[in-house]
Design a protein around this motif. Structure first.
Motif, short mmCIF file in Angstrom:
data_model
loop_
_atom_site.label_atom_id
_atom_site.label_comp_id
_atom_site.label_asym_id
_atom_site.label_seq_id
_atom_site.Cartn_x
_atom_site.Cartn_y
_atom_site.Cartn_z
N PHE A 42 32.21 2.19 40.32
CA PHE A 42 31.25 1.46 39.50
C PHE A 42 30.53 0.34 40.25
CE2 PHE A 42 33.60 3.75 36.40
CZ PHE A 42 32.80 3.85 35.27
N GLY A 43 30.75 0.23 41.55
CA GLY A 43 30.04 -0.78 42.34
C GLY A 43 30.40 -2.20 41.97
N THR A 44 31.68 -2.45 41.69
CA THR A 44 32.10 -3.80 41.27
C THR A 44 33.09 -4.42 42.26
OG1 THR A 44 33.77 -2.78 39.82
CG2 THR A 44 31.67 -3.43 38.83
N LYS A 45 32.87 -4.17 43.53
CA LYS A 45 33.71 -4.80 44.55
C LYS A 45 33.05 -6.07 45.06
CE LYS A 45 36.70 -1.24 46.45
NZ LYS A 45 37.37 -0.80 47.68
N ILE A 46 33.88 -7.00 45.46
CA ILE A 46 33.42 -8.19 46.17
C ILE A 46 34.03 -8.11 47.55
CG2 ILE A 46 33.47 -10.70 46.26
CD1 ILE A 46 33.64 -10.75 43.26
N GLY A 47 33.22 -7.78 48.52
CA GLY A 47 33.75 -7.52 49.85
C GLY A 47 34.55 -6.23 49.82
N VAL A 48 35.82 -6.32 50.20
CA VAL A 48 36.67 -5.13 50.24
C VAL A 48 37.59 -5.04 49.05
CG1 VAL A 48 36.60 -5.01 52.76
CG2 VAL A 48 38.41 -6.32 51.63
N GLU B 234 48.93 -7.30 51.68
CA GLU B 234 47.48 -7.43 51.73
C GLU B 234 46.78 -6.68 50.61
OE1 GLU B 234 46.06 -9.47 53.84
OE2 GLU B 234 48.04 -9.95 54.64
N GLY B 235 47.54 -6.01 49.75
CA GLY B 235 46.93 -5.27 48.65
C GLY B 235 46.16 -4.05 49.10
N THR B 236 46.56 -3.46 50.20
CA THR B 236 45.85 -2.30 50.74
C THR B 236 46.74 -1.05 50.78
OG1 THR B 236 46.44 -3.00 52.99
CG2 THR B 236 44.30 -3.70 52.15
N GLY B 237 47.84 -1.09 50.05
CA GLY B 237 48.75 0.05 50.06
C GLY B 237 48.32 1.15 49.11
N ASN B 238 49.19 2.11 48.92
CA ASN B 238 48.89 3.26 48.07
C ASN B 238 49.64 3.11 46.75
OD1 ASN B 238 47.84 5.74 47.31
ND2 ASN B 238 49.51 6.89 48.26
N GLY B 239 49.23 2.12 45.96
CA GLY B 239 49.93 1.82 44.73
C GLY B 239 49.55 2.74 43.58
N VAL B 240 50.25 2.59 42.46
CA VAL B 240 50.00 3.43 41.28
C VAL B 240 49.86 2.59 40.01
CG1 VAL B 240 51.16 5.45 42.26
CG2 VAL B 240 52.49 3.79 40.93
N GLN B 241 49.87 1.28 40.15
CA GLN B 241 49.78 0.42 38.97
C GLN B 241 48.33 -0.02 38.73
OE1 GLN B 241 52.11 0.02 36.84
NE2 GLN B 241 53.88 0.79 37.98
N MET B 242 48.15 -0.99 37.85
CA MET B 242 46.81 -1.40 37.45
C MET B 242 45.98 -1.95 38.62
SD MET B 242 46.20 -0.72 34.29
CE MET B 242 44.72 -1.71 34.13
N ALA C 68 42.25 -0.63 39.42
CA ALA C 68 41.09 -1.51 39.52
C ALA C 68 40.33 -1.28 40.82
CB ALA C 68 41.53 -2.97 39.42
N GLU C 69 41.05 -1.03 41.90
CA GLU C 69 40.39 -0.77 43.18
C GLU C 69 39.62 0.56 43.16
OE1 GLU C 69 40.14 -2.85 45.85
OE2 GLU C 69 41.08 -4.28 44.48
N LYS C 70 40.24 1.59 42.58
CA LYS C 70 39.58 2.90 42.51
C LYS C 70 38.31 2.84 41.66
CE LYS C 70 43.84 5.64 42.96
NZ LYS C 70 44.76 6.55 42.25
N ARG C 71 38.43 2.24 40.49
CA ARG C 71 37.27 2.20 39.59
C ARG C 71 36.17 1.29 40.13
NH1 ARG C 71 40.06 5.86 37.65
NH2 ARG C 71 38.97 6.65 39.50
N ALA C 72 36.54 0.23 40.83
CA ALA C 72 35.52 -0.65 41.43
C ALA C 72 34.66 0.13 42.42
CB ALA C 72 36.18 -1.84 42.11
N ALA C 73 35.28 1.06 43.14
CA ALA C 73 34.53 1.89 44.08
C ALA C 73 33.57 2.83 43.33
CB ALA C 73 35.49 2.70 44.94
#
Length: 323
Positions: free
Chosen positions: A71-77, A52-60, A64-69
């Motif tokens: 910079f306000g660039t999330k679509i939904g979750v 589901e892409g909700t794990g604790n990954g270390v790759q790109m 992208a998930e961290k920076r979206a939080a």
């Protein structure tokens, strides 16, 4: 920074490799038959994200998930970058599977800018945190090391766009320089924004860096207008609707043809049947059929036509299918 520099470049290599395999006519021409386009996504997402892409990954993907939080660039979750990346990879894979190799290669030109967005966001975030005028406590080694890791990953592209911008950024953010962030984070961000158009990214895709609900850098202009995921979904919805309309139209046409065919055969059965030499069928038997349909069994004299109505109804569809 290895995942942001080495792995980042290897993802592009895998996409290029997929195009080469397509042109060679064998998408599985890799170690153990793995498809290169699938490897590209694996290197982007890593092995720790889960299905589901909700794990604790270390790759790109995780970056992208961290920076979206930030910079306000999330679509939904989900981050807009990861949403677009997956859409583009799926499109490219479809092209590859159908032998449209050149079209698949063209998709790479849309993928690379999306891959660049988290690097730019990371550079802005740590330019801010690494500015001693902003962060007044600590030695800032960690913040400046992270800032350099992100900038170093994007610097070749920036230098290709504008060597002067690349030089200014390097002087301020290279780890170990004598006077780090001397120009201040606002000047660094302003220089970055100069090359957005050349990088193929927009202000909206990068977003606004926010700390404690306060926007730190709110001035941004670029002429690039990348298609949003919402627009992509809308186009996909229109395509699905067109497919549905086409399928319904075909079904209606087939149904109409079937009904007209049944009517034709029904009318043919009412026509007089001409006698043929050596045949038991005569004009009388044709009239017998008409009597049979109207229930007037008294006048039926041809033994061959003395069937029950149910039996005739069962026979007729078989005759129609044979036709």
């Amino acid at each position: 920074g290895a995942q942001y520099q080495n792995t980042w470049m290897y993802i592009i290599h895998e996409m290029e490799d997929a195009v080469a395999d397509c042109r060679a006519g064998d998408l599985t021409a890799n170690d153990k038959g793995v498809k290169a386009i699938d490897e590209a996504w694996v290197f982007w997402a890593g092995s720790l994200e889960g299905t589901e892409g909700t794990g604790n990954g270390v790759q790109m993907y995780a970056l992208a998930e961290k920076r979206a939080a930030n910079f306000g660039t999330k679509i939904g979750v989900q981050s807009a970058v990861n949403r677009k990346m997956l859409d583009l990879i799926v499109v490219m894979r479809t092209y590859l599977k159908t032998g449209r190799c050149d079209a698949a290669k063209n998709v790479i030109d849309s993928v690379v800018p999306q891959m660049t967005v988290p690097l730019i966001q990371g550079t802005i975030r740590y330019a801010y945190l690494g500015d001693s005028a902003v962060t007044t406590s600590g030695d800032l080694k960690k913040e400046r090391a992270e800032g350099w890791a992100f900038l170093a990953a994007a610097l070749p592209q920036i230098n290709q766009c504008d060597p002067a911008v690349a030089s200014m950024l390097r002087v301020n953010m290279e780890y170990g320089v004598a006077n780090p962030m001397a120009a201040g984070y606002k000047a660094v961000v302003a220089q970055l924004q100069k090359v957005y158009d050349c990088l193929g990214i927009s202000c909206g895709e990068v977003g606004l860096y926010t700390v404690d609900d306060k926007v730190m850098v709110d001035v941004c202009t670029s002429s690039v207008r990348a298609a949003t995921v919402v627009e992509t979904e809308t186009k996909r919805g229109v395509l699905v609707a067109l497919v549905v309309v086409l399928v319904v139209s075909v079904c209606v046409a087939v149904g109409a043809t079937f009904v007209l065919t049944r009517r034709k055969y029904a009318m043919d059965d009412k026509q007089p049947v001409l006698s043929r030499p050596g045949s038991a069928v005569s004009l009388q038997s044709s009239r017998s059929v008409e009597h049979f349909r109207t229930g007037e069994m008294r006048d039926v004299e041809n033994p061959a036509m003395r069937a029950q109505p149910q039996e005739l109804q069962q026979v007729q569809p078989e005759n129609n299918r044979a036709a």
